[in-house]
Design a protein around this motif. Structure first.
Motif, PDB file in Angstrom:
ATOM      1  N   MET A 318      -2.897  19.849 -18.380  1.00 44.19           N
ATOM      2  CA  MET A 318      -2.206  18.569 -18.251  1.00 44.19           C
ATOM      3  C   MET A 318      -0.809  18.737 -17.666  1.00 44.19           C
ATOM      4  O   MET A 318      -0.457  18.088 -16.681  1.00 44.19           O
ATOM      5  CB  MET A 318      -2.142  17.858 -19.605  1.00 44.19           C
ATOM      6  CG  MET A 318      -3.458  17.248 -20.027  1.00 44.19           C
ATOM      7  SD  MET A 318      -4.079  16.063 -18.856  1.00 44.19           S
ATOM      8  CE  MET A 318      -2.961  14.726 -19.097  1.00 44.19           C
ATOM      9  N   ASN A 321      -1.138  19.714 -14.053  1.00 39.41           N
ATOM     10  CA  ASN A 321      -1.648  18.611 -13.264  1.00 39.41           C
ATOM     11  C   ASN A 321      -0.553  17.579 -12.995  1.00 39.41           C
ATOM     12  O   ASN A 321      -0.435  17.045 -11.886  1.00 39.41           O
ATOM     13  CB  ASN A 321      -2.824  17.960 -14.018  1.00 39.41           C
ATOM     14  CG  ASN A 321      -3.823  17.339 -13.070  1.00 39.41           C
ATOM     15  OD1 ASN A 321      -3.780  17.569 -11.871  1.00 39.41           O
ATOM     16  ND2 ASN A 321      -4.725  16.551 -13.617  1.00 39.41           N
ATOM     17  N   VAL A 322       0.256  17.328 -14.030  1.00 38.30           N
ATOM     18  CA  VAL A 322       1.367  16.382 -13.865  1.00 38.30           C
ATOM     19  C   VAL A 322       2.356  16.919 -12.846  1.00 38.30           C
ATOM     20  O   VAL A 322       2.824  16.204 -11.951  1.00 38.30           O
ATOM     21  CB  VAL A 322       2.055  16.153 -15.231  1.00 38.30           C
ATOM     22  CG1 VAL A 322       3.406  15.506 -15.048  1.00 38.30           C
ATOM     23  CG2 VAL A 322       1.165  15.307 -16.126  1.00 38.30           C
ATOM     24  N   ARG A 325       1.105  16.669  -9.182  1.00 37.37           N
ATOM     25  CA  ARG A 325       0.415  15.428  -8.832  1.00 37.37           C
ATOM     26  C   ARG A 325       0.715  14.929  -7.420  1.00 37.37           C
ATOM     27  O   ARG A 325      -0.062  14.153  -6.879  1.00 37.37           O
ATOM     28  CB  ARG A 325       0.742  14.331  -9.842  1.00 37.37           C
ATOM     29  CG  ARG A 325       2.193  13.847  -9.893  1.00 37.37           C
ATOM     30  CD  ARG A 325       2.306  12.869 -11.049  1.00 37.37           C
ATOM     31  NE  ARG A 325       3.607  12.275 -11.226  1.00 37.37           N
ATOM     32  CZ  ARG A 325       4.636  12.867 -11.801  1.00 37.37           C
ATOM     33  NH1 ARG A 325       4.532  14.109 -12.204  1.00 37.37           N
ATOM     34  NH2 ARG A 325       5.785  12.222 -11.941  1.00 37.37           N
ATOM     35  N   SER A 332      -4.746  19.141  -8.404  1.00 42.84           N
ATOM     36  CA  SER A 332      -5.652  19.224  -9.559  1.00 42.84           C
ATOM     37  C   SER A 332      -6.511  20.472  -9.486  1.00 42.84           C
ATOM     38  O   SER A 332      -6.755  21.134 -10.491  1.00 42.84           O
ATOM     39  CB  SER A 332      -6.555  17.988  -9.604  1.00 42.84           C
ATOM     40  OG  SER A 332      -5.800  16.848  -9.941  1.00 42.84           O
TER      41      SER A 332
ATOM     42  N   ILE C  43      -4.401  11.819 -14.351  1.00 43.12           N
ATOM     43  CA  ILE C  43      -3.329  12.067 -13.389  1.00 43.12           C
ATOM     44  C   ILE C  43      -3.462  11.129 -12.187  1.00 43.12           C
ATOM     45  O   ILE C  43      -2.456  10.717 -11.599  1.00 43.12           O
ATOM     46  CB  ILE C  43      -3.312  13.552 -12.966  1.00 43.12           C
ATOM     47  CG1 ILE C  43      -1.894  13.973 -12.629  1.00 43.12           C
ATOM     48  CG2 ILE C  43      -4.234  13.842 -11.814  1.00 43.12           C
ATOM     49  CD1 ILE C  43      -0.961  13.854 -13.790  1.00 43.12           C
ATOM     50  N   GLN C  44      -4.702  10.772 -11.846  1.00 40.68           N
ATOM     51  CA  GLN C  44      -4.876   9.812 -10.762  1.00 40.68           C
ATOM     52  C   GLN C  44      -4.277   8.466 -11.158  1.00 40.68           C
ATOM     53  O   GLN C  44      -3.651   7.776 -10.335  1.00 40.68           O
ATOM     54  CB  GLN C  44      -6.362   9.629 -10.459  1.00 40.68           C
ATOM     55  CG  GLN C  44      -7.010  10.861  -9.875  1.00 40.68           C
ATOM     56  CD  GLN C  44      -8.430  10.590  -9.450  1.00 40.68           C
ATOM     57  OE1 GLN C  44      -9.201  10.009 -10.212  1.00 40.68           O
ATOM     58  NE2 GLN C  44      -8.778  10.986  -8.250  1.00 40.68           N
ATOM     59  N   VAL C  47      -0.442   8.657 -10.947  1.00 36.16           N
ATOM     60  CA  VAL C  47       0.019   8.588  -9.557  1.00 36.16           C
ATOM     61  C   VAL C  47      -0.098   7.160  -9.033  1.00 36.16           C
ATOM     62  O   VAL C  47       0.807   6.649  -8.364  1.00 36.16           O
ATOM     63  CB  VAL C  47      -0.803   9.571  -8.686  1.00 36.16           C
ATOM     64  CG1 VAL C  47      -0.537   9.323  -7.216  1.00 36.16           C
ATOM     65  CG2 VAL C  47      -0.485  11.006  -9.050  1.00 36.16           C
ATOM     66  N   GLU C  50       2.649   5.052 -10.571  1.00 38.75           N
ATOM     67  CA  GLU C  50       3.941   5.366  -9.958  1.00 38.75           C
ATOM     68  C   GLU C  50       4.062   4.711  -8.585  1.00 38.75           C
ATOM     69  O   GLU C  50       5.094   4.135  -8.238  1.00 38.75           O
ATOM     70  CB  GLU C  50       4.109   6.880  -9.825  1.00 38.75           C
ATOM     71  CG  GLU C  50       4.433   7.576 -11.143  1.00 38.75           C
ATOM     72  CD  GLU C  50       4.604   9.079 -10.984  1.00 38.75           C
ATOM     73  OE1 GLU C  50       3.934   9.672 -10.110  1.00 38.75           O
ATOM     74  OE2 GLU C  50       5.397   9.661 -11.750  1.00 38.75           O
ATOM     75  N   ARG C  56       9.127   6.830 -10.791  1.00 38.04           N
ATOM     76  CA  ARG C  56       8.754   8.229 -10.985  1.00 38.04           C
ATOM     77  C   ARG C  56       8.980   8.593 -12.440  1.00 38.04           C
ATOM     78  O   ARG C  56      10.071   8.426 -12.974  1.00 38.04           O
ATOM     79  CB  ARG C  56       9.660   9.112 -10.116  1.00 38.04           C
ATOM     80  CG  ARG C  56       9.324  10.573 -10.221  1.00 38.04           C
ATOM     81  CD  ARG C  56       8.380  11.003  -9.140  1.00 38.04           C
ATOM     82  NE  ARG C  56       8.077  12.431  -9.267  1.00 38.04           N
ATOM     83  CZ  ARG C  56       6.971  12.978  -8.777  1.00 38.04           C
ATOM     84  NH1 ARG C  56       6.078  12.248  -8.162  1.00 38.04           N
ATOM     85  NH2 ARG C  56       6.771  14.258  -8.901  1.00 38.04           N
ATOM     86  N   PHE C  57       7.914   9.093 -13.088  1.00 37.76           N
ATOM     87  CA  PHE C  57       8.046   9.506 -14.494  1.00 37.76           C
ATOM     88  C   PHE C  57       8.408  10.980 -14.579  1.00 37.76           C
ATOM     89  O   PHE C  57       8.115  11.762 -13.682  1.00 37.76           O
ATOM     90  CB  PHE C  57       6.719   9.309 -15.239  1.00 37.76           C
ATOM     91  CG  PHE C  57       6.244   7.891 -15.286  1.00 37.76           C
ATOM     92  CD1 PHE C  57       5.097   7.519 -14.621  1.00 37.76           C
ATOM     93  CD2 PHE C  57       6.947   6.929 -16.014  1.00 37.76           C
ATOM     94  CE1 PHE C  57       4.641   6.217 -14.664  1.00 37.76           C
ATOM     95  CE2 PHE C  57       6.490   5.627 -16.061  1.00 37.76           C
ATOM     96  CZ  PHE C  57       5.348   5.272 -15.387  1.00 37.76           C
ATOM     97  N   ILE C  62       5.306  11.605 -19.411  1.00 39.48           N
ATOM     98  CA  ILE C  62       3.857  11.475 -19.206  1.00 39.48           C
ATOM     99  C   ILE C  62       3.104  12.103 -20.375  1.00 39.48           C
ATOM    100  O   ILE C  62       2.131  11.549 -20.893  1.00 39.48           O
ATOM    101  CB  ILE C  62       3.446  12.149 -17.884  1.00 39.48           C
ATOM    102  CG1 ILE C  62       4.125  11.455 -16.703  1.00 39.48           C
ATOM    103  CG2 ILE C  62       1.927  12.117 -17.731  1.00 39.48           C
ATOM    104  CD1 ILE C  62       3.913  12.166 -15.382  1.00 39.48           C
TER     105      ILE C  62
END
Lengths: 509, 312, 80
Positions: A318, A321-322, A325, A332, C43-44, C47, C50, C56-57, C62
Motif C-alpha cells: 500500500m 503503491n501510494v 501512483r 502498481s 490506488i486507482q 488517483v 485527486e 494532492r494527498f 491516504i
C-alpha cells in the motif's frame, strides 16, 4: 514443542485447567458475565498473566536462550508505542520518530538474524568470482524461534499507532501476551493488534460451542498434516533427495503433488493453532481460504497464507503503491514485484526464495496490464455442483503456475532448480513411479494422494464454510457420543498411518 | 464446561482406552522376536559365580557365540542383548538390574546410541509391553511417553497380523531363533544376503540432548561398576562401507564413552567386517563373522582380565 | 464545498473507476463493503479523486483513512 505432540498435550492440559478456572474464581462468578465488573477486571488481568506465563514456558521449551531477547523487544516496542501515542497529537515529528524507530529496529533485527549470514556468504561468493578470497565466514547466527512472526506483530503495532488505526495500550501484560501468544508463535497465523488486543481486553469465559469447534478444527488439522501432508512428503522428499536418478514421470508427479502437500501441511498446522486459540476463547486470524479454487494468481494469493500476504499488502504494498501512483499501472506493477520479492525472502535467506518471490510478482504483470485483474466474478457452478469448464481450466492453469513456482521454492539451491528441469526433460534412471521407495511406502503415499483429492473435493462443496470437517449429518451421528466416536475413529486411523516425522515446512521461519 | 470435560473423557476412552483394550485382546505373535525378553530375563536371574553378562542391541545378539566363550574362558555366559530399539536407557537399566557382583558386563550398542535422548522406539517398547505388561511400571517417563505414542503403531501391526497371514521368511527374526545362552543362532546357518546396502549414520556435532543422555546412562554404568562388576564396551559389528561413511558417528560414540571413563574391550576397527562376514544388515554378522568376532572378544577379554587383575 | 456534495461526487468517481453503477456510498462505507474495492483498485480511486478535485494527498493521509467518511473529510480539508 509442536502442537501435535504429546508434550504439548500435557502442557496444554495443565495450562487450560487453570486458564478456564480463573473466570470462576471468587464470589459472584458464573454464566452471567459482567455481574461484577470489578471482580471481572481482576480475573481478566489474572487470566492474561497466566497466559503470559504459559507463553514463557512454551517459548522456554523451544529456545530458552532467546527469552531475554523476546522479553526485551516486547518492552521496547511497548514503550515505542506509548511514546508515539503521547506525542501523537502534539508533536507529529517526534511521534513519527518513535514509530520509525520501531520499524527500523524490526527490519534491523530481521536482517541480522535471518539474512546477515546470507549476505556475508553471498558477498564472499561475489568477491571470489572476481578472484578475491576474503577470509569472511558466516557468523553462525542462531535464528530465534518465531522471530519472523513476532517481529511482524511488533512492527504492525507501531505502524498502526502511527496511522491512527489503534491506540497504544498501557496494559503491558496484554501486549506481551499478544506478541508471545503460544499457539501461533511457531508458525503463525500472524495476528494484527487491532483484531487481537481487544480480545485480551475482555475476560474470556469458557464457551462450549467455540471450544468444541476448536477441537474439531484441531483434529482436521491433524488429519491434513499427519495423514496427508507427511505421507505425501515421503514421495516428494524421495524424489528431491535423489533428483538425478528419477524418471520424468516421477519428477512430474512429485512437482504436481507438492502444492497439495504444502497446503495440507501448512493449512493443517494453521488449523491446529487456530483451534487451540478457539479453545482459549480467541479468534485467531484466518490463514487459508481454499487457494486451489483460484482462477488467477491474484485470487490464489488472497487465499494462501493470508495473514502474511495481507501484512505485506498493508505495510509494504500500500505505501509503495501510494508513492508510485503517478506512474499508473507501471507503479502498481513495481510495487507488486517488490512486495512479492519480500514475501519470497520472508521464507528464508536464499536465492531460491528471492527468485520464488520474483516469479510470483512477475506473474501479476500480464494480469495487471490486461485489466483482467480488476474484474472479479463469482465462481459459476456447472453440473453436479462442480466448477464450470472455463473456471476449472483457469483453476488448473493457476495450479500449474503455482506448482512451477514451488519447484524454485523447494529446490535446495538454484542448481537444484536446474536439476529438476533437467530431470523432467531428460529423465532416465529408475523405472517410472518407483521414486526409490519401497512398495509399502508407495501404497501409502498413493493412498494419501487419493485422500487429498477427496479432501479438496470435499472443500469445494463446503467452500462457504471456514473449514469443512464435521461428522456426517446422518441420523446415527445425532447423539453426541456417536459423533465423538466418529472423531475418535478418525483420530485412530490418522495415528495408525502417520509417519514419524514431525517438522513443519514453516517451522524454521 | 462439564459437557466439554465429559466430551474429552469420552474421546479419550474411544481413542486411547479402546485401542489398548483391543491390543490386549488381539493375539500377539507367538514367536515374536521381542518375546525372547522373558527367556533372557530368566537366564540372567540364574546363579552367578563371576559370569559374563552381554547386554545391548541386536548386533550383540547376532555377533556372539557364547558357548565358545564359555568353553575358552571357563566362565558362564549370559547374552541378554535383544534390540537396540529398546533404547540406551532401558538396556542399561536392565543390565543394572541383572548384574551381580563379580560379573563382567559387556555392553554393545549400535551407532544410533543416545539419539532422541536414549528413549526406545515406538516399534519396540510398546511391543515389549504388549508381551510383558508388568514392565510398564519399570519404564522411565520418557519410555512411558513412547508407549503412549506407539499405541497406534502397535494396534495397526496387530490388526494387520490378524488380517494378513504372512509366513515368516528366513530373514524374519523369531523368538525361537535364540539358543539357551541367549545368542541368536538361527542365522548362523541361514544363507547370507551377499551384498548389503551401506548406511550413512550422521551425528550433529553439538547434540546436547545426546550428551545429557550419555551423562545419565553412564552414571548407571558407574553404579554397575560400584556393585563390583567390570564393564566394557563391545564395539558393534559394522559393515566396512557403513563404517567409512559413518566415521563421525563412531568417533562421537568413542569420545562420549571415554569422557565417562568407560573403555572399549577392543578397538572398533577390529569389528569392521566385509559383506562376506555379514548376514543381512550392516551390523549383523553371519556364521563366519560370529566366529571371528567371538575369537577377538575372547582374546581381548583374556588379556583384559589379566591386566585388570593386576590393576584392581 | 459541502461534504454531502463531495460524497455524491465520490460516488460518481467510484462507479466510474470500479465499473459498477450500483455502488452507493455512505460515510461509514469501508473497502470490505464494496466488492471491487481492494488494495489495487484503491490506488486507482485515490488517483481519480485527486485528479477530479485537483488536489494532492500525503501518503500518511491516504494510509490513515478508515472509511469513506475520512476520505470526505480529507477532501474537504484540502478544498478550503
Amino acid at each position: 514443542m509442536t502442537v501435535n505432540s504429546l508434550e504439548f498435550l500435557l502442557f496444554f492440559a495443565v495450562f487450560f485447567a487453570v486458564y478456564s478456572a480463573i473466570p470462576c474464581l471468587g464470589r459472584k462468578c458464573g454464566a452471567r458475565a459482567g455481574i461484577d465488573a470489578d471482580a471481572d477486571e481482576v480475573r481478566r488481568k489474572l487470566q492474561n498473566l497466566w497466559l503470559l506465563a504459559g507463553n514463557i514456558v512454551f517459548y522456554a521449551f523451544a529456545e530458552p536462550r532467546m527469552l531475554p531477547l523476546l522479553g526485551g523487544v516486547i518492552v521496547l516496542y511497548w514503550l515505542f508505542g506509548l511514546a508515539a501515542g503521547r506525542f501523537g497529537g502534539s508533536n507529529e515529528r517526534v511521534a513519527g520518530l518513535f514509530s520509525a524507530a520501531g520499524v527500523v529496529s524490526g527490519i534491523g533485527s530481521l536482517l541480522y538474524f535471518k539474512y546477515l549470514d546470507f549476505f556475508i556468504e553471498s558477498f564472499a561468493d561475489l568477491l571470489s568470482l572476481f578472484g578475491f578470497r576474503p577470509g569472511m565466514h558466516a557468523l553462525g547466527i542462531v535464528l530465534p524461534v518465531g522471530v519472523s512472526f513476532f517481529v511482524f506483530k511488533l512492527m504492525s503495532y507501531v505502524i498502526d499507532i502511527r496511522r491512527g488505526v489503534i491506540a497504544p495500550t498501557r496494559d503491558f501484560i496484554s501486549f506481551a501476551a499478544y506478541v508471545s501468544f503460544f499457539p501461533t508463535m511457531l508458525s503463525g497465523p500472524i495476528d494484527r493488534p487491532k483484531a487481537f488486543l481487544p480480545q485480551l481486553a475482555t475476560l474470556r469465559r469458557f464457551s462450549l460451542p467455540m471450544a468444541s469447534d476448536g477441537c474439531r478444527q484441531i483434529l482436521w488439522g491433524i488429519v491434513k498434516k499427519m495423514l496427508l501432508a507427511d505421507n505425501l512428503a515421503v514421495l516428494t522428499d524421495a524424489c528431491w533427495s535423489d533428483m538425478a536418478s528419477q524418471s520424468t514421470v516421477s519428477v512430474l508427479i512429485a512437482v504436481l503433488v507438492y502444492p497439495v502437500q504444502m497446503y495440507m501441511d501448512f493449512s493443517g498446522y494453521s488449523d491446529m493453532a487456530i483451534g487451540v486459540g478457539k479453545i482459549l476463547g480467541f479468534r485467531v486470524a484466518r490463514n487459508f481460504s481454499y487457494p486451489f479454487f483460484a482462477r488467477n494468481i491474484a485470487e490464489y494469493w488472497r487465499g494462501w497464507h493470508i495473514s502474511l500476504t495481507s501484512w505485506l499488502t498493508d505495510y509494504v504494498f500500500m505505501p509503495l503503491n501510494v508513492r508510485f501512483r503517478d506512474w499508473g499501472t507501471h507503479g502498481s506493477v513495481l510495487a507488486i514485484i517488490i512486495t512479492f520479492v519480500l514475501i519470497g525472502m520472508w521464507h528464508g535467506a536464499s536465492w531460491t526464495f528471492l527468485l520464488f518471490g520474483l516469479y510470483h510478482g512477475l506473474l501479476y504483470v500480464p494480469l495487471m496490464y490486461s485489466g483482467a485483474f480488476f474484474r472479479k466474478s463469482k465462481l459459476k457452478e456447472g453440473r453436479f455442483g462442480l466448477p464450470s469448464a472455463s473456471d476449472a481450466a483457469k483453476m488448473a492453469s493457476t495450479y500449474l503456475l503455482v506448482a512451477l513456482g514451488l519447484i524454485i521454492f523447494r529446490a535446495p539451491s538454484l542448481a537444484g532448480v536446474a536439476d529438476c528441469f533437467t530431470a523432467i526433460f531428460t529423465g532416465a534412471g529408475r523405472p517410472p513411479l518407483t521414486f526409490g521407495l519401497t512398495g509399502r511406502e508407495l501404497v501409502i503415499s498413493g493412498a494419501a494422494l487419493l485422500l487429498s483429492f477427496g479432501a479438496v473435493a470435499w472443500e469445494w462443496y463446503g467452500r462457504k464454510k471456514e473449514y469443512v470437517f464435521a461428522a456426517p449429518s446422518w441420523r446415527i451421528f445425532r447423539p453426541r457420543a456417536m459423533r465423538i466416536a466418529f472423531y475418535a475413529a478418525v483420530f485412530i486411523v490418522v495415528m495408525m498411518f502417520a509417519t514419524n516425522s514431525n517438522e513443519f515446512i514453516y517451522f524454521s521461519f | 464446561m462439564k459437557k466439554f470435560i465429559t466430551g474429552l473423557l469420552l474421546f479419550f476412552l474411544f481413542a486411547f482406552i479402546l485401542p489398548w483394550a483391543a491390543i490386549f485382546i488381539l493375539p500377539s505373535d507367538p514367536d515374536g522376536y521381542l518375546k525372547a525378553y522373558g527367556m533372557k530375563k530368566e537366564l540372567a536371574s540364574g546363579p552367578s559365580d563371576g559370569r559374563i553378562l552381554i547386554a545391548g542391541g541386536s548386533n550383540a545378539a547376532f555377533a556372539v557365540n557364547s558357548r565358545m566363550i564359555q568353553d575358552s574362558l571357563g566362565l558362564d555366559v549370559v547374552n541378554t542383548s535383544l534390540h537396540a530399539g529398546l533404547g540406551f536407557d532401558f538396556i542399561v537399566r536392565e543390565a543394572l538390574e541383572d548384574s551381580r557382583p563379580g560379573d563382567i558386563v559387556l555392553l554393545s550398542m549400535g551407532l544410533f546410541t543416545g539419539a532422541g535422548g536414549g528413549v526406545g522406539e515406538t516399534t519396540s517398547i510398546p511391543f515389549l509391553v504388549d508381551y510383558y505388561p508388568e514392565k510398564l511400571a519399570d519404564l522411565s517417563p520418557g519410555n512411558m511417553g513412547i508407549v503412549i505414542k506407539g499405541t497406534y503403531v502397535l494396534l495397526k501391526t496387530k490388526i494387520k497380523d490378524l488380517l494378513v497371514h504372512k509366513s515368516k521368511s528366513g530373514w524374519d527374526y523369531r523368538c525361537s531363533g535364540f539358543n539357551s545362552y541367549g545368542d541368536e543362532e538361527a542365522h548362523w546357518t541361514a544363507p547370507s544376503a551377499g551384498h548389503i546396502e551401506p548406511q550413512t549414520i550422521t551425528v550433529s556435532p553439538d547434540d546436547r540432548k545426546r550428551e545429557r543422555c550419555f551423562d545419565r546412562v553412564c552414571a548407571m554404568i558407574s553404579q554397575i561398576e560400584a556393585k563390583g562388576c567390570q564393564v566394557w564396551i563391545l564395539p558393534p559389528v559394522l559393515q566396512e562401507e557403513t563404517y567409512e561413511k559413518s566415521r563421525d558417528a563412531a568417533v562421537f560414540l568413542e569420545k562420549e564413552y571415554a569422557r565417562h571413563g568407560i573403555c572399549y574391550l577392543f578397538p572398533q576397527s577390529d569389528a569392521v567386517f566385509g559383506d562376506e562376514l555379514l548376514f543381512n544388515r550392516p551390523e549383523h554378522a553371519n556364521g563366519k563373522g560370529v566366529a571371528l568376532y567371538t575369537r577377538r572378544l575372547i582374546r581381548a577379554l583374556s588379556t583384559a582380565c589379566c591386566r585388570d587383575q593386576q590393576e584392581h | 464545498m459541502e461534504k454531502v456534495e463531495i460524497l455524491k461526487q465520490l460516488e460518481t468517481i467510484f462507479r466510474d473507476v470500479l465499473d459498477n453503477e450500483g455502488i452507493v456510498l455512505t460515510p461509514q462505507t469501508v473497502a470490505d463493503d464494496v466488492e471491487e474495492w481492494d488494495s489495487l483498485t484503491h490506488i486507482q480511486l485515490v488517483v481519480a479523486v485527486e485528479k477530479a478535485f485537483g488536489i494532492r494527498f500525503s501518503s500518511k493521509e491516504i494510509l490513515s483513512w478508515a472509511n469513506v467518511g475520512d476520505l470526505v473529510d480529507s477532501v474537504a480539508a484540502k478544498l478550503c
